[in-house]
Design a protein around this motif. Structure first.
Motif, mmCIF file in Angstrom:
data_model
loop_
_atom_site.group_PDB
_atom_site.id
_atom_site.type_symbol
_atom_site.label_atom_id
_atom_site.label_comp_id
_atom_site.label_asym_id
_atom_site.label_seq_id
_atom_site.Cartn_x
_atom_site.Cartn_y
_atom_site.Cartn_z
ATOM 1 N N ALA A 70 0.916 -1.553 0.095
ATOM 2 C CA ALA A 70 0.095 0.316 -0.130
ATOM 3 C C ALA A 70 0.818 1.329 -0.234
ATOM 4 O O ALA A 70 0.718 2.594 -0.348
ATOM 5 C CB ALA A 70 -1.242 -0.429 0.989
ATOM 6 N N THR A 71 1.954 0.967 0.357
ATOM 7 C CA THR A 71 2.916 2.328 0.393
ATOM 8 C C THR A 71 3.281 3.034 -0.310
ATOM 9 O O THR A 71 3.702 4.232 -1.065
ATOM 10 C CB THR A 71 3.958 2.059 1.589
ATOM 11 N N GLN A 72 3.471 1.543 -1.154
ATOM 12 C CA GLN A 72 4.155 2.655 -2.466
ATOM 13 C C GLN A 72 3.427 3.258 -3.099
ATOM 14 O O GLN A 72 3.397 4.452 -4.266
ATOM 15 C CB GLN A 72 5.595 1.404 -3.509
ATOM 16 N N PRO A 73 2.065 2.298 -3.874
ATOM 17 C CA PRO A 73 1.191 2.855 -4.665
ATOM 18 C C PRO A 73 1.512 4.516 -4.092
ATOM 19 O O PRO A 73 0.613 5.266 -4.996
ATOM 20 C CB PRO A 73 0.040 1.895 -4.958
ATOM 21 N N VAL A 205 17.351 15.636 -2.600
ATOM 22 C CA VAL A 205 16.102 15.837 -3.083
ATOM 23 C C VAL A 205 14.920 15.704 -1.660
ATOM 24 O O VAL A 205 15.039 17.313 -2.276
ATOM 25 C CB VAL A 205 15.042 15.119 -3.803
ATOM 26 N N ALA A 206 15.107 15.636 -1.197
ATOM 27 C CA ALA A 206 13.721 15.957 0.148
ATOM 28 C C ALA A 206 14.880 17.419 0.979
ATOM 29 O O ALA A 206 13.989 18.008 1.357
ATOM 30 C CB ALA A 206 13.316 15.027 1.070
ATOM 31 N N LEU A 207 15.943 17.657 1.140
ATOM 32 C CA LEU A 207 16.012 18.791 1.577
ATOM 33 C C LEU A 207 16.432 20.182 1.145
ATOM 34 O O LEU A 207 15.897 20.727 1.490
ATOM 35 C CB LEU A 207 17.972 18.744 1.739
ATOM 36 N N PRO A 208 16.128 19.869 -0.399
ATOM 37 C CA PRO A 208 15.938 21.575 -0.822
ATOM 38 C C PRO A 208 14.658 21.302 -1.213
ATOM 39 O O PRO A 208 13.596 23.047 -0.177
ATOM 40 C CB PRO A 208 16.378 21.025 -2.546
ATOM 41 N N ALA A 209 13.680 20.115 -1.419
ATOM 42 C CA ALA A 209 12.309 20.285 -0.745
ATOM 43 C C ALA A 209 11.428 20.795 0.433
ATOM 44 O O ALA A 209 11.023 21.858 0.777
ATOM 45 C CB ALA A 209 11.502 19.297 -0.665
ATOM 46 N N VAL A 210 12.644 20.253 1.568
ATOM 47 C CA VAL A 210 12.204 21.481 2.839
ATOM 48 C C VAL A 210 12.728 22.329 2.868
ATOM 49 O O VAL A 210 12.342 23.106 3.267
ATOM 50 C CB VAL A 210 13.132 20.180 3.763
ATOM 51 N N LEU A 211 13.998 22.633 2.572
ATOM 52 C CA LEU A 211 14.160 24.390 2.297
ATOM 53 C C LEU A 211 13.128 25.163 1.952
ATOM 54 O O LEU A 211 13.250 26.620 1.612
ATOM 55 C CB LEU A 211 15.676 24.753 1.578
ATOM 56 N N CYS A 212 12.340 24.865 0.477
ATOM 57 C CA CYS A 212 11.328 25.434 -0.069
ATOM 58 C C CYS A 212 10.407 25.808 0.537
ATOM 59 O O CYS A 212 9.460 26.994 0.533
ATOM 60 C CB CYS A 212 11.496 24.427 -1.379
ATOM 61 N N ILE A 250 9.412 17.570 -4.268
ATOM 62 C CA ILE A 250 8.564 16.364 -3.076
ATOM 63 C C ILE A 250 8.278 14.732 -3.855
ATOM 64 O O ILE A 250 8.220 14.102 -3.344
ATOM 65 C CB ILE A 250 7.112 17.145 -1.908
ATOM 66 N N ALA A 251 7.469 15.672 -5.558
ATOM 67 C CA ALA A 251 7.275 14.260 -6.628
ATOM 68 C C ALA A 251 8.876 13.659 -6.464
ATOM 69 O O ALA A 251 8.156 12.691 -6.672
ATOM 70 C CB ALA A 251 6.530 14.812 -6.973
ATOM 71 N N GLY A 252 9.381 13.928 -6.510
ATOM 72 C CA GLY A 252 10.870 13.030 -6.425
ATOM 73 C C GLY A 252 11.359 12.598 -5.483
ATOM 74 O O GLY A 252 11.682 11.594 -5.965
ATOM 75 N N ALA A 253 11.229 13.073 -4.222
ATOM 76 C CA ALA A 253 10.960 12.477 -3.280
ATOM 77 C C ALA A 253 9.924 11.304 -3.140
ATOM 78 O O ALA A 253 10.848 10.510 -2.422
ATOM 79 C CB ALA A 253 11.459 13.132 -2.181
ATOM 80 N N ALA A 254 9.333 11.860 -3.198
ATOM 81 C CA ALA A 254 8.576 10.146 -3.118
ATOM 82 C C ALA A 254 9.358 9.405 -4.105
ATOM 83 O O ALA A 254 8.432 8.201 -3.435
ATOM 84 C CB ALA A 254 6.551 10.946 -3.506
ATOM 85 N N VAL A 255 8.798 9.801 -5.100
ATOM 86 C CA VAL A 255 9.291 8.315 -5.775
ATOM 87 C C VAL A 255 10.624 7.301 -5.297
ATOM 88 O O VAL A 255 10.773 6.572 -5.382
ATOM 89 C CB VAL A 255 9.570 8.554 -7.470
ATOM 90 N N LEU A 256 11.307 8.372 -4.648
ATOM 91 C CA LEU A 256 12.602 7.871 -4.146
ATOM 92 C C LEU A 256 12.330 7.217 -3.478
ATOM 93 O O LEU A 256 13.095 6.240 -2.980
ATOM 94 C CB LEU A 256 13.663 8.772 -3.755
#
Length: 270
Positions: A70-73, A205-212, A250-256
């Protein structure tokens, strides 16, 4: 008349022969059977972290596999939703830059009317992910000696603003090595502290997303109380640009993160 002695009997003698002496008993010999080396008891290592904390270990359950599926989808759906939000934000920014107020108002109304459900996708996926993380962290298919933090910090650290990127990366690293070692049957010995490349890619990827997200909140305060109408539009344009880039990250971090979940789940299959 003469005396004649009795003749010697020719038949078998009536005197019984002495019984043969019994053979002497053989000396007793004792041999020690080879003892197999004792298998080390690893049950005492379950739940003991490297820093002395104790993890309440739970036996493996099929629910863990269901949560992984369930987590991956859900993370994939989050990536799609965030990409849609990023496209909308960047389109709104373009309308602000061209000062097309009429189209801006129409598009904004459509977003509020039809795209509001996507705002619940990310929180839902986040909750399911944390439940999955907690169940694997405390399962018996992980070598807990590689853990460098308690269960509370591994799960609760994701709620700490800004620091959640670092604490989350450490939790993923420990869970990665813990499940990998348990699959190989290694519950003791040297501990691997290297960060897997996939976890490092997620962190980058997650670090710049948090900064944004932090910059976005600061700009939102400026939009709530603008100094003048002239300063409102440039601030709104910058806000929408930062928000769009943040959503794309965030989309890229979710995929990774979905890829990390898949790799860790593969370590737990038996």
């Amino acid at each position: 008349m003469t005396y004649e002695p009795p003749s010697t009997p020719t038949g078998p003698s009536r005197v019984a022969a002495a019984p043969a002496a019994p053979p002497a008993p053989a000396a007793a010999t004792f041999t020690l059977a080879p003892v197999a080396p004792a298998t080390p008891d690893r049950t005492g290592l379950m739940g003991l972290t490297s820093d002395g904390n104790r993890v309440k270990v739970r036996p493996w359950s099929r629910a863990n596999d269901v949560l992984a599926r369930a987590t991956q989808p859900l993370l994939g759906l989050t990536a799609v939703a965030e990409l849609v939000a990023a496209a909308v934000d960047l389109t709104l920014r373009r309308l602000v830059a061209t000062r097309d107020v009429e189209e801006f108002v129409v598009l904004r109304a459509l977003v509020d009317q039809f795209l509001w459900p996507i705002t619940y996708v990310l929180p839902g996926a986040f909750v399911v992910f944390l439940v999955w993380l907690h169940r694997l962290w405390t399962s018996d298919r992980s070598a807990h000696n590689v853990y460098t933090r308690s269960t509370g910090i591994a799960v609760g650290g994701w709620f700490v603003p800004v620091a959640n990127v670092v604490l989350g990366a450490y939790a993923l690293r420990d869970l990665w090595h813990g499940t990998h070692n348990a699959r190989r049957g290694v519950h003791d010995g040297p501990v691997d502290r290297s960060t897997p490349r996939l976890v490092t890619a997620w962190w980058l990827v997650a670090l710049p997303a948090v900064l944004c997200a932090v910059v976005e909140r600061v700009l939102r305060v400026g939009l709530s109380a603008p100094a003048s109408v002239e300063s409102l539009l440039p601030t709104l344009e910058l806000y929408l640009g930062v928000k769009g880039v943040g959503n794309a990250l965030i989309a890229g971090a979710a995929v990774l993160l979905a890829l990390v979940v898949g790799r860790i789940t593969a370590f737990t299959r038996r």
